[in-house]
Design a protein around this motif. Sequence first.
Motif, mmCIF file in Angstrom:
data_model
loop_
_atom_site.group_PDB
_atom_site.id
_atom_site.type_symbol
_atom_site.label_atom_id
_atom_site.label_comp_id
_atom_site.label_asym_id
_atom_site.label_seq_id
_atom_site.Cartn_x
_atom_site.Cartn_y
_atom_site.Cartn_z
ATOM 1 N N HIS A 42 0.833 -1.210 0.000
ATOM 2 C CA HIS A 42 0.000 0.000 0.000
ATOM 3 C C HIS A 42 0.869 1.262 0.000
ATOM 4 O O HIS A 42 0.619 2.195 -0.762
ATOM 5 C CB HIS A 42 -0.943 -0.021 1.201
ATOM 6 N N CYS A 79 -11.387 -3.180 -3.184
ATOM 7 C CA CYS A 79 -11.076 -1.752 -3.045
ATOM 8 C C CYS A 79 -9.790 -1.386 -3.758
ATOM 9 O O CYS A 79 -9.646 -0.263 -4.250
ATOM 10 C CB CYS A 79 -10.970 -1.362 -1.568
ATOM 11 N N ASP A 84 -10.907 4.768 -4.968
ATOM 12 C CA ASP A 84 -11.299 5.371 -3.699
ATOM 13 C C ASP A 84 -10.239 5.064 -2.637
ATOM 14 O O ASP A 84 -10.286 4.040 -1.956
ATOM 15 C CB ASP A 84 -12.669 4.851 -3.276
ATOM 16 N N ALA A 85 -9.280 5.983 -2.500
ATOM 17 C CA ALA A 85 -8.169 5.775 -1.563
ATOM 18 C C ALA A 85 -8.651 5.713 -0.120
ATOM 19 O O ALA A 85 -8.107 4.949 0.683
ATOM 20 C CB ALA A 85 -7.140 6.888 -1.722
ATOM 21 N N VAL A 86 -9.683 6.467 0.217
ATOM 22 C CA VAL A 86 -10.210 6.476 1.583
ATOM 23 C C VAL A 86 -10.823 5.110 1.913
ATOM 24 O O VAL A 86 -10.578 4.555 2.986
ATOM 25 C CB VAL A 86 -11.238 7.611 1.780
ATOM 26 N N ALA A 87 -11.595 4.566 0.978
ATOM 27 C CA ALA A 87 -12.200 3.248 1.190
ATOM 28 C C ALA A 87 -11.118 2.183 1.343
ATOM 29 O O ALA A 87 -11.232 1.288 2.191
ATOM 30 C CB ALA A 87 -13.131 2.901 0.040
ATOM 31 N N VAL A 89 -7.992 2.554 2.470
ATOM 32 C CA VAL A 89 -7.340 2.704 3.777
ATOM 33 C C VAL A 89 -8.258 2.184 4.887
ATOM 34 O O VAL A 89 -7.809 1.470 5.791
ATOM 35 C CB VAL A 89 -6.940 4.178 4.028
ATOM 36 N N ALA A 90 -9.534 2.519 4.823
ATOM 37 C CA ALA A 90 -10.479 2.075 5.850
ATOM 38 C C ALA A 90 -10.625 0.553 5.841
ATOM 39 O O ALA A 90 -10.653 -0.087 6.905
ATOM 40 C CB ALA A 90 -11.837 2.737 5.635
#
Length: 112
Positions: A42, A79, A84-87, A89-90
């Motif tokens: 990542h 993902c 969607d980088a936020v998705a 990471v989450a």
Amino acid sequence: MRLDPDRLEELFMRLGHCAAEDVVSRALQELSARLGQLDGLHRRGETGGMRKCARSMGAIAEQLGMPALARVARDVAACSEGDDAVALVATLARLHRVGEVSLARIWDLPAG
């Protein structure tokens, strides 16, 4: 986290106690190592590597009777295909939480 003890029981019946213990131990070590590998992939932005690593984690977790870990690993793989980088990471953070709990639970199962 729910474990599927039938998967482990099936593995132990098919392979025998000693061989199954060895397989389970190596698989757990592999899952743990892949959690760390995912972080490095990542950081380097290697989404293809993340996808492959997460998919293999899901397959291993499924074989060991860890459905929650398998599901979240598949979610990370999905993902990693998107933008969607936020998705991502989450979902990766959730994989770590579920992975830690799942690995601890399976290590704590009584032998035999």
